[in-house]
Design a protein around this motif. Sequence first.
Motif, PDB file in Angstrom:
ATOM      1  N   LEU A 253       0.820  -1.213   0.000  1.00  0.00           N
ATOM      2  CA  LEU A 253       0.000   0.000   0.000  1.00  0.00           C
ATOM      3  C   LEU A 253       0.853   1.263   0.000  1.00  0.00           C
ATOM      4  O   LEU A 253       0.402   2.316  -0.470  1.00  0.00           O
ATOM      5  N   GLN A 254       2.074   1.184   0.510  1.00  0.00           N
ATOM      6  CA  GLN A 254       2.979   2.332   0.408  1.00  0.00           C
ATOM      7  C   GLN A 254       3.250   2.651  -1.059  1.00  0.00           C
ATOM      8  O   GLN A 254       3.183   3.813  -1.486  1.00  0.00           O
ATOM      9  N   GLY A 255       3.570   1.625  -1.827  1.00  0.00           N
ATOM     10  CA  GLY A 255       3.822   1.839  -3.252  1.00  0.00           C
ATOM     11  C   GLY A 255       2.600   2.369  -3.970  1.00  0.00           C
ATOM     12  O   GLY A 255       2.696   3.266  -4.822  1.00  0.00           O
ATOM     13  N   LEU A 256       1.421   1.838  -3.605  1.00  0.00           N
ATOM     14  CA  LEU A 256       0.188   2.299  -4.232  1.00  0.00           C
ATOM     15  C   LEU A 256      -0.096   3.753  -3.874  1.00  0.00           C
ATOM     16  O   LEU A 256      -0.549   4.540  -4.720  1.00  0.00           O
ATOM     17  N   LEU A 257       0.162   4.133  -2.626  1.00  0.00           N
ATOM     18  CA  LEU A 257      -0.042   5.524  -2.206  1.00  0.00           C
ATOM     19  C   LEU A 257       0.817   6.478  -3.025  1.00  0.00           C
ATOM     20  O   LEU A 257       0.312   7.492  -3.550  1.00  0.00           O
TER      21      LEU A 257
END
Length: 211
Positions: free
Chosen positions: A135-139
């Motif tokens: 989710l960090q990458g998606l954010l």
Amino acid sequence: MSPSDDDIPPADPAEALRLITEQQAEVSRRLNPDPRLFHWPWGVAWLVGFGLFFLRFGPDGRIFVDLPEWLPLTVLFVLLAAAGIITGGAGAKAYGQVVGASSQRGTWYGLAWFLGNVSLFAVNIKISPLLPDDLQGLLWAASAVGLVGVLLMAGGAIWLDRNLFWLGAWIIVLNVAGLIAGPGWHALIIALGGGGGLLLAGTIAALRRKS
């Protein structure tokens, strides 16, 4: 001193109109740089950079190509930096001789891009450590792509450029679709739809510019 043939205005009104049209088109070409310089570098950056993210960090943690973890992000940043240099140089060359309201709009618009990215970076640095790795990458990806879409729509509104406005809208729709699909799929959607869309938009704009 007798006037040369080039100094004598054409007697035929149709010929005079043709010359005026040609001169206006030539001035427009000089003041409006090749749109491929503004679309293709970013299209390549997204297509290659996000494409590598999909291959290395696919849906549900799947690895399609066992690349080093640092490689996709490094490639994306390098390509984005190169795109910024190319488009910045093209814009400076074309608009450096323009003064007045148009120049001021361009300066303020460029400042909006800079401050928008600074703000995004500051927020994501604060929030991303609270999220899982995927989710960090998606954010980071979704917030950056969303900002690009909004700024493109704003640019289209400022210069009444319908194509630029709808390109930004297309990128926002893709971004939302990628968010719904989730990590991995977002990278693929942005690589193909966003990167490919930018390449196509630059090609179409260049063809229209020549016609």
